[in-house]
Design a protein around this motif. Structure first.
Motif, PDB file in Angstrom:
ATOM      1  N   THR A   1      -3.926   5.304  -0.538  1.00 27.79           N
ATOM      2  CA  THR A   1      -4.407   6.672  -0.645  1.00 27.79           C
ATOM      3  C   THR A   1      -4.084   7.199  -2.034  1.00 27.79           C
ATOM      4  OG1 THR A   1      -4.032   7.058   1.720  1.00 27.79           O
ATOM      5  CG2 THR A   1      -4.300   8.999   0.315  1.00 27.79           C
ATOM      6  N   VAL A   2      -5.125   7.641  -2.725  1.00 30.72           N
ATOM      7  CA  VAL A   2      -4.965   8.187  -4.070  1.00 30.72           C
ATOM      8  C   VAL A   2      -5.282   9.679  -4.002  1.00 30.72           C
ATOM      9  CG1 VAL A   2      -5.606   7.999  -6.489  1.00 30.72           C
ATOM     10  CG2 VAL A   2      -5.703   5.979  -5.006  1.00 30.72           C
ATOM     11  N   SER A   3      -4.257  10.482  -4.167  1.00 29.86           N
ATOM     12  CA  SER A   3      -4.427  11.922  -3.994  1.00 29.86           C
ATOM     13  C   SER A   3      -3.308  12.652  -4.717  1.00 29.86           C
ATOM     14  CB  SER A   3      -4.409  12.283  -2.508  1.00 29.86           C
ATOM     15  OG  SER A   3      -4.454  13.684  -2.330  1.00 29.86           O
TER      16      SER A   3
ATOM     17  N   GLY B   1       0.817  -1.204   0.000  1.00 28.04           N
ATOM     18  CA  GLY B   1       0.000   0.000   0.000  1.00 28.04           C
ATOM     19  C   GLY B   1       0.847   1.248   0.000  1.00 28.04           C
ATOM     20  N   GLY B   2       0.185   2.397  -0.060  1.00 25.11           N
ATOM     21  CA  GLY B   2       0.906   3.666  -0.017  1.00 25.11           C
ATOM     22  C   GLY B   2       0.116   4.796  -0.619  1.00 25.11           C
ATOM     23  N   LEU B   3       0.824   5.881  -0.882  1.00 26.25           N
ATOM     24  CA  LEU B   3       0.248   7.087  -1.470  1.00 26.25           C
ATOM     25  C   LEU B   3       0.617   7.144  -2.945  1.00 26.25           C
ATOM     26  CD1 LEU B   3      -1.090   9.909  -1.266  1.00 26.25           C
ATOM     27  CD2 LEU B   3       1.171  10.797  -0.595  1.00 26.25           C
ATOM     28  N   VAL B   4      -0.378   7.383  -3.774  1.00 22.57           N
ATOM     29  CA  VAL B   4      -0.136   7.453  -5.213  1.00 22.57           C
ATOM     30  C   VAL B   4      -1.018   8.537  -5.808  1.00 22.57           C
ATOM     31  CG1 VAL B   4      -1.861   5.685  -5.742  1.00 22.57           C
ATOM     32  CG2 VAL B   4       0.044   6.048  -7.314  1.00 22.57           C
TER      33      VAL B   4
ATOM     34  N   ASP C   1     -10.756   5.234  -4.908  1.00 23.69           N
ATOM     35  CA  ASP C   1     -10.161   3.943  -4.541  1.00 23.69           C
ATOM     36  C   ASP C   1      -9.470   4.012  -3.181  1.00 23.69           C
ATOM     37  OD1 ASP C   1      -9.181   3.611  -7.965  1.00 23.69           O
ATOM     38  OD2 ASP C   1     -10.855   2.591  -6.972  1.00 23.69           O
ATOM     39  N   THR C   2      -9.388   5.202  -2.616  1.00 25.55           N
ATOM     40  CA  THR C   2      -8.751   5.367  -1.310  1.00 25.55           C
ATOM     41  C   THR C   2      -9.508   4.576  -0.249  1.00 25.55           C
ATOM     42  OG1 THR C   2      -7.879   7.549  -1.848  1.00 25.55           O
ATOM     43  CG2 THR C   2      -8.161   7.026   0.491  1.00 25.55           C
TER      44      THR C   2
END
Length: 119
Positions: free
Chosen positions: A116-118, A9-12, A89-90
């Motif tokens: 997290t999609v931001s 997972g992660g931020l993208v 999708d977050t």
């Protein structure tokens, strides 16, 4: 005892990609199905995708064409390739495995991994 370990997972940014992995370990006799669920804040945990031991897949309508589930039976590992990610999708993504030990059937959940999609 069956343990699941998730990663990936992660931020993208929107439009980006992530790959989730979930490895099952323990006294596993067989695995019937593996899958991914997700839960956004204030919402229920919903199925994202699942795959049987024979490779039959099932996808939520919201992610069809963007996400791909796959598994490595030899490694008791399931993957979720997520492409064209959107802010909606977050969520926290949870791995789910249904199978059997030598004693009984089991259903196990992973600890969850934040996606997290931001921008």
């Amino acid at each position: 005892q069956v343990q699941l370990v998730e990663s990936g997972g992660g931020l993208v940014q929107p439009g980006g990609s992530l790959r989730l992995s979930c490895a099952a370990s323990g006294t596993i006799f067989s695995i019937y199905a593996m899958g991914w669920y997700r839960q956004a804040p204030g919402q229920e945990r919903d199925l994202v995708a699942s795959i049987t031991s024979g490779g039959r897949t099932n996808y939520a309508d919201s992610i069809k064409g963007r996400f791909t589930i796959s598994r490595d039976n030899a490694k008791n590992t399931v993957y979720l390739q997520m492409n064209s990610l959107k802010p909606e999708d977050t969520a926290v993504y949870y791995c789910n495995v249904k199978g059997a030990t030598s004693r009984a059937d089991f259903t196990s959940w992973g600890q969850g991994t934040q996606v997290t999609v931001s921008s």
